[in-house]
Design an enzyme around this catalytic site. Structure first.
Site, PDB file in Angstrom:
ATOM      1  N   LYS A 168      -0.368 -36.838  11.812  1.00 20.43           N
ATOM      2  CA  LYS A 168       0.915 -36.376  11.273  1.00 20.43           C
ATOM      3  C   LYS A 168       1.206 -35.018  11.884  1.00 20.43           C
ATOM      4  O   LYS A 168       0.663 -33.988  11.500  1.00 20.43           O
ATOM      5  CB  LYS A 168       0.904 -36.263   9.745  1.00 20.43           C
ATOM      6  CG  LYS A 168       2.349 -36.295   9.276  1.00 20.43           C
ATOM      7  CD  LYS A 168       2.687 -35.486   8.074  1.00 20.43           C
ATOM      8  CE  LYS A 168       2.869 -34.030   8.134  1.00 20.43           C
ATOM      9  NZ  LYS A 168       4.002 -33.523   8.940  1.00 20.43           N
ATOM     10  N   GLU A 242      -8.745 -26.094   8.362  1.00 15.54           N
ATOM     11  CA  GLU A 242      -8.596 -24.879   9.178  1.00 15.54           C
ATOM     12  C   GLU A 242      -7.353 -24.167   8.662  1.00 15.54           C
ATOM     13  O   GLU A 242      -6.231 -24.607   8.918  1.00 15.54           O
ATOM     14  CB  GLU A 242      -8.413 -25.250  10.659  1.00 15.54           C
ATOM     15  CG  GLU A 242      -9.591 -25.986  11.273  1.00 15.54           C
ATOM     16  CD  GLU A 242     -10.786 -25.087  11.522  1.00 15.54           C
ATOM     17  OE1 GLU A 242     -10.636 -23.851  11.467  1.00 15.54           O
ATOM     18  OE2 GLU A 242     -11.874 -25.628  11.755  1.00 15.54           O
ATOM     19  N   CYS A 276      -3.288 -18.426  14.344  1.00 14.59           N
ATOM     20  CA  CYS A 276      -4.086 -18.237  13.130  1.00 14.59           C
ATOM     21  C   CYS A 276      -5.049 -17.077  13.292  1.00 14.59           C
ATOM     22  O   CYS A 276      -5.384 -16.404  12.327  1.00 14.59           O
ATOM     23  CB  CYS A 276      -4.841 -19.507  12.787  1.00 14.59           C
ATOM     24  SG  CYS A 276      -5.795 -20.134  14.159  1.00 14.59           S
ATOM     25  N   GLU A 375      -1.150 -13.069   5.106  1.00 10.85           N
ATOM     26  CA  GLU A 375      -0.882 -13.481   6.485  1.00 10.85           C
ATOM     27  C   GLU A 375       0.572 -13.138   6.826  1.00 10.85           C
ATOM     28  O   GLU A 375       1.480 -13.414   6.046  1.00 10.85           O
ATOM     29  CB  GLU A 375      -1.116 -14.991   6.610  1.00 10.85           C
ATOM     30  CG  GLU A 375      -1.139 -15.466   8.038  1.00 10.85           C
ATOM     31  CD  GLU A 375      -1.527 -16.949   8.147  1.00 10.85           C
ATOM     32  OE1 GLU A 375      -0.907 -17.782   7.469  1.00 10.85           O
ATOM     33  OE2 GLU A 375      -2.437 -17.256   8.931  1.00 10.85           O
TER      34      GLU A 375
HETATM   35  P1  NAD Z   1       1.783 -25.860   6.817  1.00 13.88           P
HETATM   36  O1  NAD Z   1       0.601 -25.782   5.925  1.00 13.88           O
HETATM   37  O2  NAD Z   1       3.112 -25.595   6.244  1.00 13.88           O
HETATM   38  O3  NAD Z   1       1.876 -27.319   7.495  1.00 13.88           O
HETATM   39  C1  NAD Z   1       0.800 -27.861   8.239  1.00 13.88           C
HETATM   40  C2  NAD Z   1       0.942 -29.366   8.261  1.00 13.88           C
HETATM   41  O4  NAD Z   1       0.733 -29.868   6.941  1.00 13.88           O
HETATM   42  C3  NAD Z   1       2.317 -29.870   8.689  1.00 13.88           C
HETATM   43  O5  NAD Z   1       2.168 -31.040   9.464  1.00 13.88           O
HETATM   44  C4  NAD Z   1       2.974 -30.186   7.353  1.00 13.88           C
HETATM   45  O6  NAD Z   1       4.006 -31.151   7.431  1.00 13.88           O
HETATM   46  C5  NAD Z   1       1.796 -30.723   6.577  1.00 13.88           C
HETATM   47  N1  NAD Z   1       1.956 -30.682   5.133  1.00 13.88           N
HETATM   48  C6  NAD Z   1       2.755 -29.861   4.410  1.00 13.88           C
HETATM   49  N2  NAD Z   1       2.623 -30.133   3.093  1.00 13.88           N
HETATM   50  C7  NAD Z   1       1.728 -31.133   2.983  1.00 13.88           C
HETATM   51  C8  NAD Z   1       1.162 -31.832   1.887  1.00 13.88           C
HETATM   52  N3  NAD Z   1       1.530 -31.550   0.625  1.00 13.88           N
HETATM   53  N4  NAD Z   1       0.255 -32.808   2.129  1.00 13.88           N
HETATM   54  C9  NAD Z   1      -0.118 -33.095   3.383  1.00 13.88           C
HETATM   55  N5  NAD Z   1       0.388 -32.474   4.475  1.00 13.88           N
HETATM   56  C10 NAD Z   1       1.293 -31.479   4.282  1.00 13.88           C
HETATM   57  O7  NAD Z   1       1.480 -24.867   8.033  1.00 13.88           O
HETATM   58  P2  NAD Z   1       2.396 -24.498   9.281  1.00 13.88           P
HETATM   59  O8  NAD Z   1       3.484 -23.574   8.836  1.00 13.88           O
HETATM   60  O9  NAD Z   1       2.759 -25.730  10.019  1.00 13.88           O
HETATM   61  O10 NAD Z   1       1.350 -23.686  10.191  1.00 13.88           O
HETATM   62  C11 NAD Z   1       1.081 -22.327  10.028  1.00 13.88           C
HETATM   63  C12 NAD Z   1      -0.193 -22.132   9.248  1.00 13.88           C
HETATM   64  O11 NAD Z   1      -1.264 -22.794   9.910  1.00 13.88           O
HETATM   65  C13 NAD Z   1      -0.606 -20.685   9.162  1.00 13.88           C
HETATM   66  O12 NAD Z   1      -1.032 -20.396   7.861  1.00 13.88           O
HETATM   67  C14 NAD Z   1      -1.783 -20.590  10.135  1.00 13.88           C
HETATM   68  O13 NAD Z   1      -2.710 -19.587   9.853  1.00 13.88           O
HETATM   69  C15 NAD Z   1      -2.388 -21.939   9.997  1.00 13.88           C
HETATM   70  N6  NAD Z   1      -3.189 -22.239  11.172  1.00 13.88           N
HETATM   71  C16 NAD Z   1      -4.553 -22.244  11.056  1.00 13.88           C
HETATM   72  C17 NAD Z   1      -5.341 -22.481  12.177  1.00 13.88           C
HETATM   73  C18 NAD Z   1      -6.845 -22.502  12.096  1.00 13.88           C
HETATM   74  O14 NAD Z   1      -7.469 -23.010  13.000  1.00 13.88           O
HETATM   75  N7  NAD Z   1      -7.455 -21.958  11.054  1.00 13.88           N
HETATM   76  C19 NAD Z   1      -4.737 -22.742  13.401  1.00 13.88           C
HETATM   77  C20 NAD Z   1      -3.348 -22.735  13.472  1.00 13.88           C
HETATM   78  C21 NAD Z   1      -2.579 -22.494  12.348  1.00 13.88           C
END
Ligand code: NAD
Length: 482
Positions: A168, A242, A276, A375
């Site tokens: 997804k 992550e 991240c 963050e």
């Molecule tokens: P997000 O959590 O909003 O979304 C991530 C994914 O989860 C998307 O595909 C989204 O559609 C999906 N999602 C959202 N709600 C969901 C639910 N209820 N159930 C299942 N899936 C769901 O994050 P984002 O805005 O896309 O990305 C930014 C975040 O990602 C930042 O917090 C960043 O730190 C983190 N990040 C972490 C790493 C790491 O390796 N630790 C790497 C990159 C980004």
């Protein structure tokens, strides 16, 4: 979407427009997936698992090398598409896609190497061994900031271990994912790789709560990670999370000024600060603070904002306006509480379209400000002075996250203290944000569970079984009756 080897628009007639963050133009539309689409993808992956898990490891390795080869054949096209939907400059997407290609090759080989171990028996005549087995269907849920790299870090090891997957992608950046699957996965048995597009609550939640999905490999925000953990807790699923970060960098007084200035600018502003492991808190020894802050502001002020497709762009747009507004709010709150902006933090007047924000350097900050605790995920570099190394380590650890941490110094005694005492999944010395295929990546504290890359990143996708075999058999004297 791509389910069971076929392209489908799924059950919904609605579409999600995908916007170029540099121009605000609609690039393409993708289906707004439904819970039924998620279930269909899980069923396809479940059926394909019976074939894929039995395939000899060498054949699976060849199939994954073929994925890498096919991506390379479409490299330029995918880099361009990534740049249009995600926004960061072309060189950063060149790097991202190179990582993707190499990750498939790396795990193709690593998974051929071993599948468990033989262990010494407790008694003569017994044979004991450990087998690593694939789990089944893995849900790979990916954010927008590195749409393909973060996918490959899940997809390659999950497939190499013998699992099948449902991807997804983020609803903001699904295009490069669909392109990758289209050009590089057509030789895999139908159902081994599936993609459902859509929103988290509509397709993400049906995926993670489906009883036939034993593993969730998720990269994203802490809030969504917590939501997934709470939804799936009663089902005892394997969670690989992550999550967010608030990475510190400590700058010791011995380090060369040009290394500290340009290394910090890179690690804080790469992908417009939307990494991240972006450096989001900087602790500078008080003796060098005046000169350092001045040189940093001067360096940052010369960086060029623009469309990622243009050759002379250093910094692209942010992904959407709502994330830019969040950064602006953190900045203005900090300024209201006494912080001083040396440069940046504005919407560039010369660029009329796109979600741009000029990179900011801020001083007079402290840990009472959200800018130093939550963050930010944007182009802001807050600098705070420290007196001695004890204080630097205390400040670095004063955070709910523990993803990465960087130290700039040539003093080995400081290095040893830093990697022993700072709680973070990755410690960088003098070279922030550089990963290694064989080096595990992931977070401590609220930054997540599990590791990607390396042997650890493969082991996340194996379930471990111990086999105890009494070869001769017979009645034991410790069985009933006592
Ligand atoms: P997000 O959590 O909003 O979304 C991530 C994914 O989860 C998307 O595909 C989204 O559609 C999906 N999602 C959202 N709600 C969901 C639910 N209820 N159930 C299942 N899936 C769901 O994050 P984002 O805005 O896309 O990305 C930014 C975040 O990602 C930042 O917090 C960043 O730190 C983190 N990040 C972490 C790493 C790491 O390796 N630790 C790497 C990159 C980004």
């Amino acid at each position: 979407m791509y389910i069971n080897g076929e392209y489908t628009t799924g059950k919904s007639t609605e579409r999600i427009p995908i916007i170029n963050p540099a121009t605000e133009e609609i690039l393409e539309e993708v289906p707004r997936g439904t819970p039924e689409d998620a279930v269909a993808a899980v069923e396809a992956a479940g059926a394909a698992f019976q074939i894929w898990k039995r395939m000899p490891a060498n054949e699976r390795a060849a199939a994954l090398h073929e994925v890498a080869t096919k991506i390379r054949a479409h490299h330029d096209e995918i880099v361009r598409l990534l740049t249009q939907e995600e926004g960061k400059p072309i060189p950063e997407h060149e790097e991202e896609l190179w990582w993707v290609e190499e990750t498939f090759d790396y795990y193709a080989e690593l998974a051929r190497h071993e599948r468990g171990r033989v262990i010494p028996p407790g008694e003569t005549g017994q044979f004991n061994f450990v087998i690593k087995e694939p789990y089944g269907v893995v849900a790979c849920i990916v954010p927008w900031n590195y749409p393909l790299l973060l996918l490959a870090w899940k997809m390659a090891p999950a497939l190499a271990a013998g699992n099948t997957i449902v991807i997804k992608p983020s609803e903001l950046t699904p295009l490069a994912t669909l392109k990758l699957v289209e050009v590089a996965c057509d030789h895999l048995p139908p159902g081994v790789v599936n993609v459902v597009t859509g929103f988290g609550p509509e397709v993400g939640e049906p995926l993670v709560t489906h009883p036939d999905v034993p593993v969730i490999a998720f990269t994203g925000s802490l809030a969504v990670g917590q939501r997934i953990a709470s939804l799936t807790a009663p089902m005892m699923k394997k969670l690989h999370l992550e999550l967010g970060g608030k990475d510190p960098m400590v700058i010791a007084p011995d380090v060369a000024m040009d290394q500290a200035v340009s290394g910090l600018a890179y690690s804080a502003l790469l992908n417009t600060g939307q990494v991240c492991t972006s450096t989001e808190r900087v602790y500078v020894h008080e003796s060098i603070m005046p000169q350092f802050s001045e040189e940093l502001a001067d360096f940052v002020g010369k960086l060029r904002l623009g469309n990622g497709l243009d050759d002379d762009t250093d910094i692209g747009p942010m992904i959407r306006d709502k994330f830019r507004v969040k950064v602006e709010e953190q900045l203005s709150e900090a300024v209201a509480a006494g912080a001083k902006t040396l440069i940046g933090g504005q919407r560039p007047p010369q660029i009329s379209k796109g979600f741009f924000l000029t990179p900011a350097v801020v001083t007079n900050v402290d840990h009472s400000m959200r800018l130093m605790t939550e963050e930010t995920f944007g182009p802001v570099i807050p600098l705070m002075p420290y007196k001695d190394f004890d204080e630097a380590i205390r400040l670095a650890n004063d955070c709910k996250y523990g993803l990465g941490a960087c130290l700039m110094t040539y003093d080995a005694r400081l290095v040893k203290r830093f990697f022993e005492e700072v709680k973070a999944g990755t410690i960088w010395i003098n070279d922030p944000l550089t990963d290694n295929f064989a080096g595990p990546f992931g977070g401590m504290k609220m930054s997540g569970l599990g590791r990607e890359l390396g042997q650890e990143g493969l082991d996340e996708f194996y379930e471990v079984k111990h086999v105890h075999w009494d070869i001769e058999g017979g009645v034991k004297d410790f069985w009933y009756p006592y």
